[in-house]
Design a protein around this motif. Structure first.
Motif, PDB file in Angstrom:
ATOM      1  N   ARG A  27       0.809  -1.217   0.000  1.00  0.00           N
ATOM      2  CA  ARG A  27       0.000   0.000   0.000  1.00  0.00           C
ATOM      3  C   ARG A  27       0.841   1.265   0.000  1.00  0.00           C
ATOM      4  NH1 ARG A  27      -4.741   0.841  -1.516  1.00  0.00           N
ATOM      5  NH2 ARG A  27      -4.835   2.585  -0.078  1.00  0.00           N
ATOM      6  N   ARG A  28       2.163   1.116  -0.012  1.00  0.00           N
ATOM      7  CA  ARG A  28       3.032   2.288   0.076  1.00  0.00           C
ATOM      8  C   ARG A  28       2.745   3.266  -1.066  1.00  0.00           C
ATOM      9  NH1 ARG A  28       9.396   1.457   0.738  1.00  0.00           N
ATOM     10  NH2 ARG A  28       8.710   1.010   2.856  1.00  0.00           N
ATOM     11  N   ARG A  29       2.652   4.541  -0.713  1.00  0.00           N
ATOM     12  CA  ARG A  29       2.413   5.599  -1.682  1.00  0.00           C
ATOM     13  C   ARG A  29       3.432   6.720  -1.463  1.00  0.00           C
ATOM     14  NH1 ARG A  29      -0.247   1.937  -2.877  1.00  0.00           N
ATOM     15  NH2 ARG A  29      -2.409   1.849  -3.645  1.00  0.00           N
ATOM     16  N   PRO A  30       3.839   7.435  -2.535  1.00  0.00           N
ATOM     17  CA  PRO A  30       3.488   7.189  -3.946  1.00  0.00           C
ATOM     18  C   PRO A  30       4.282   6.022  -4.512  1.00  0.00           C
ATOM     19  CG  PRO A  30       5.007   9.023  -3.814  1.00  0.00           C
ATOM     20  CD  PRO A  30       4.705   8.625  -2.372  1.00  0.00           C
ATOM     21  N   LYS A  31       3.684   5.309  -5.460  1.00  0.00           N
ATOM     22  CA  LYS A  31       4.370   4.214  -6.120  1.00  0.00           C
ATOM     23  C   LYS A  31       5.044   4.716  -7.392  1.00  0.00           C
ATOM     24  CE  LYS A  31       1.677   0.257  -4.552  1.00  0.00           C
ATOM     25  NZ  LYS A  31       0.905  -0.944  -4.973  1.00  0.00           N
ATOM     26  N   GLN A  32       6.130   4.037  -7.775  1.00  0.00           N
ATOM     27  CA  GLN A  32       6.823   4.413  -9.000  1.00  0.00           C
ATOM     28  C   GLN A  32       5.965   4.021 -10.207  1.00  0.00           C
ATOM     29  OE1 GLN A  32      10.625   2.585  -9.639  1.00  0.00           O
ATOM     30  NE2 GLN A  32      11.373   4.291 -10.830  1.00  0.00           N
ATOM     31  N   GLN A  33       5.834   4.932 -11.132  1.00  0.00           N
ATOM     32  CA  GLN A  33       5.002   4.679 -12.305  1.00  0.00           C
ATOM     33  C   GLN A  33       5.621   3.590 -13.175  1.00  0.00           C
ATOM     34  OE1 GLN A  33       4.244   8.361 -14.319  1.00  0.00           O
ATOM     35  NE2 GLN A  33       3.656   9.422 -12.444  1.00  0.00           N
ATOM     36  N   LYS A  34       4.766   2.724 -13.721  1.00  0.00           N
ATOM     37  CA  LYS A  34       5.240   1.597 -14.498  1.00  0.00           C
ATOM     38  C   LYS A  34       5.970   2.037 -15.767  1.00  0.00           C
ATOM     39  CE  LYS A  34       1.773  -1.694 -12.888  1.00  0.00           C
ATOM     40  NZ  LYS A  34       0.664  -2.607 -13.271  1.00  0.00           N
ATOM     41  N   LEU A  35       5.603   3.193 -16.314  1.00  0.00           N
ATOM     42  CA  LEU A  35       6.237   3.656 -17.559  1.00  0.00           C
ATOM     43  C   LEU A  35       7.650   4.184 -17.330  1.00  0.00           C
ATOM     44  CD1 LEU A  35       3.260   5.506 -19.313  1.00  0.00           C
ATOM     45  CD2 LEU A  35       4.205   3.263 -19.866  1.00  0.00           C
ATOM     46  N   ILE A  36       8.021   4.424 -16.065  1.00  0.00           N
ATOM     47  CA  ILE A  36       9.364   4.974 -15.810  1.00  0.00           C
ATOM     48  C   ILE A  36      10.126   4.126 -14.790  1.00  0.00           C
ATOM     49  CG2 ILE A  36       8.719   7.340 -16.387  1.00  0.00           C
ATOM     50  CD1 ILE A  36       8.479   7.906 -13.397  1.00  0.00           C
ATOM     51  N   ASP A  37       9.729   2.872 -14.616  1.00  0.00           N
ATOM     52  CA  ASP A  37      10.384   2.057 -13.601  1.00  0.00           C
ATOM     53  C   ASP A  37      11.642   1.355 -14.112  1.00  0.00           C
ATOM     54  OD1 ASP A  37       9.397   0.109 -15.232  1.00  0.00           O
ATOM     55  OD2 ASP A  37       8.148  -0.874 -13.726  1.00  0.00           O
ATOM     56  N   THR A  76       9.847   2.615 -22.952  1.00  0.00           N
ATOM     57  CA  THR A  76      10.449   2.627 -24.291  1.00  0.00           C
ATOM     58  C   THR A  76       9.526   1.953 -25.298  1.00  0.00           C
ATOM     59  OG1 THR A  76      12.647   2.522 -23.299  1.00  0.00           O
ATOM     60  CG2 THR A  76      12.469   1.952 -25.619  1.00  0.00           C
ATOM     61  N   TYR A  77       8.918   0.850 -24.911  1.00  0.00           N
ATOM     62  CA  TYR A  77       7.996   0.109 -25.792  1.00  0.00           C
ATOM     63  C   TYR A  77       6.797   0.977 -26.171  1.00  0.00           C
ATOM     64  CZ  TYR A  77       4.774  -3.559 -27.336  1.00  0.00           C
ATOM     65  OH  TYR A  77       3.886  -4.315 -28.058  1.00  0.00           O
ATOM     66  N   VAL A  78       6.184   1.631 -25.162  1.00  0.00           N
ATOM     67  CA  VAL A  78       5.011   2.466 -25.420  1.00  0.00           C
ATOM     68  C   VAL A  78       5.379   3.651 -26.301  1.00  0.00           C
ATOM     69  CG1 VAL A  78       3.308   3.976 -24.342  1.00  0.00           C
ATOM     70  CG2 VAL A  78       3.835   1.759 -23.311  1.00  0.00           C
ATOM     71  N   GLU A  79       6.516   4.282 -26.030  1.00  0.00           N
ATOM     72  CA  GLU A  79       6.942   5.445 -26.817  1.00  0.00           C
ATOM     73  C   GLU A  79       7.156   5.061 -28.280  1.00  0.00           C
ATOM     74  OE1 GLU A  79      10.443   8.897 -26.733  1.00  0.00           O
ATOM     75  OE2 GLU A  79      10.464   7.226 -25.314  1.00  0.00           O
ATOM     76  N   ALA A  80       7.789   3.915 -28.533  1.00  0.00           N
ATOM     77  CA  ALA A  80       8.037   3.472 -29.903  1.00  0.00           C
ATOM     78  C   ALA A  80       6.716   3.207 -30.656  1.00  0.00           C
ATOM     79  CB  ALA A  80       8.897   2.210 -29.888  1.00  0.00           C
TER      80      ALA A  80
END
Length: 219
Positions: free
Chosen positions: A193-203, A209-213
């Motif tokens: 439940r720890r917040r804030p969590k690291q965003q999946k797009l920048i972990d 990189t996949y999404v950006e491409a």
């Protein structure tokens, strides 16, 4: 708690005392560890052999030599005293803690702190977030009901929770070796439940990189 320590002096086994008193085993280990008491099978086995030899008529020195313990330990065993790192427990349940300088006198390289696993802020562990989430007290009650043999649905009725909540809690936090441990389960939940969590797009695992491409390809 006083009764727990009195029986611990006699039995020398936290689990056995917890079962006899009907207490949660994890809670009893917590009390023992907070008092600096860490029981071990090897020491208890030697003590039992020593007691049998003394009953058979051997002198304290003879019994100590056969078991392989020093004279101080043998004297303590004769008097019903249990020794743990940091102090002593007397037959009447009285606990005496050594001073820090006494504990460290024979330690060549003492540790400044003891950390097991990832440290968790106790304030976050004890803070109730919302009633829809299981509390630590509910997890302790769940543990007791489960050990008593109640079904998932029966436990859910007792706690006033949905059966799916109990089933999910048991599935996530039951281990093959120790079973369901309420304190460990609660700490694990707090970490999730720890917040804030690291965003999946920048972990750093390549998803960004996949999404950006693909976005460049107008996906």
């Amino acid at each position: 708690m006083a009764r727990f320590f009195l029986l611990l002096v006699e039995r020398g086994n936290v689990s056995a005392v917890a079962h006899e008193l009907g207490f949660v085993r994890v809670t009893c280990y917590k009390w023992a560890h907070q008092a600096g008491i860490f029981t071990g099978e090897s020491a208890d086995a030697k003590r039992r052999v020593f007691t049998r030899l003394r009953t058979a008529g051997l002198t304290r020195a003879e019994a100590a030599e056969q078991v392989g313990v020093d004279r101080r330990s043998a004297a303590d065993w004769d008097q019903g005293i249990r020794v743990f790192y940091g102090g002593r427990i007397y037959p009447d349940g009285r606990i005496v803690h050594y001073r820090p300088e006494q504990r460290l006198a024979a330690v060549t390289s003492p540790r400044a702190s003891y950390v097991q696993g990832e440290p968790v802020d106790l304030a976050r562990v004890e803070r109730a977030i919302h009633s829809k989430y299981l509390s630590l007290l509910e997890r302790e009650r769940l543990h007791d009901l489960h050990r008593a043999g109640l079904s998932m649905r029966a436990i859910a009725v007792e706690l006033g929770r949905a059966p799916s909540t109990i089933s999910r809690e048991m599935a996530r936090n039951t281990t093959s070796t120790c079973g369901y441990l309420p304190y460990g389960a609660h700490r694990t939940w707090v970490q999730r439940r720890r917040r804030p969590k690291q965003q999946k797009l920048i972990d750093g695992r390549g998803l960004g990189t996949y999404v950006e491409a693909r976005l460049r390809k107008k996906w």
